[in-house]
Design a protein around this motif. Sequence first.
Motif, short mmCIF file in Angstrom:
data_model
loop_
_atom_site.label_atom_id
_atom_site.label_comp_id
_atom_site.label_asym_id
_atom_site.label_seq_id
_atom_site.Cartn_x
_atom_site.Cartn_y
_atom_site.Cartn_z
N LYS A 69 -28.47 -33.05 13.47
CA LYS A 69 -28.61 -34.23 12.62
C LYS A 69 -27.37 -34.43 11.75
O LYS A 69 -26.88 -35.55 11.60
N LYS A 106 -24.59 -35.49 13.99
CA LYS A 106 -24.96 -36.62 14.85
C LYS A 106 -24.80 -36.28 16.34
O LYS A 106 -24.21 -37.05 17.12
N ASP A 142 -26.12 -35.95 20.01
CA ASP A 142 -27.13 -36.62 20.83
C ASP A 142 -27.85 -35.59 21.70
O ASP A 142 -27.36 -35.18 22.75
N GLU A 143 -29.01 -35.17 21.24
CA GLU A 143 -29.76 -34.14 21.96
C GLU A 143 -30.21 -34.62 23.33
O GLU A 143 -30.24 -33.85 24.30
N SER A 144 -30.56 -35.90 23.44
CA SER A 144 -31.01 -36.44 24.73
C SER A 144 -29.91 -36.36 25.78
O SER A 144 -30.17 -36.17 26.97
N ALA A 145 -28.64 -36.50 25.32
CA ALA A 145 -27.52 -36.40 26.26
C ALA A 145 -27.39 -34.98 26.79
O ALA A 145 -27.11 -34.77 27.97
#
Length: 222
Positions: free
Chosen positions: A209, A212, A214-217
């Motif tokens: 967080k 920033k 991108d965990e989905s990536a």
Amino acid sequence: MEILQWAFMVGISLAIISLIFILYFIASFISQGKGIKKAQPIKTKNKRKKKKLANELDKMKVKRKKARRNIIIFLLLAVSFAGGSYYITYYQSTNLSVEDTQNITDGFYYLRDLQQELEAIQSGETDEAKSKQTITFIVTSLAGYSVKKANTLNTIEGQRALNRYYSSMSELGINISRRATQLYTDPDVIAESLTDIEKTTGHQRQAFKFFKVDESALQSEK
């Protein structure tokens, strides 16, 4: 040394060089100004000498004008180089270094794979020999996070977020490795280990967080 650090050093060096040139041209500007004031009161009836003095005066005025122009040019350059270096410092303080990026990327997959292995053991859907080999590799890798530290160019808050994450990863790896043999015989050890993973994942989310990430990536890459 990272490219950004080289760029920062080059920017600062060029800013300092620009300041040196500014001082040089300021001195030249002042010197030419004094020369002009000194030459202007001189009067003579000798036309040749008068013309010579007029030429010298014109040359001094031209040099003074060039000095003023150069002061402005190098002032703009100094501001540009200094501003660029400041931006690089700001960027480094709010973004992950190459090493930290690799650390949190690897950590993400270690936690994910470890959780999957433990859940497979819990459900009885695993090959014990292969599972032991996989878990040994993962917990050894996690324990290695004890020597990892966040880049000191980052902000204090960013360093704290990363170091908490690294520390929790190391503790998780050490704790599970100590009870590795019990994973296949004691359901409570599995449950406790999964709880520990969730706590570590909490530190991971805080770091993600802050920077920033991108965990989905990451989930889609591997």
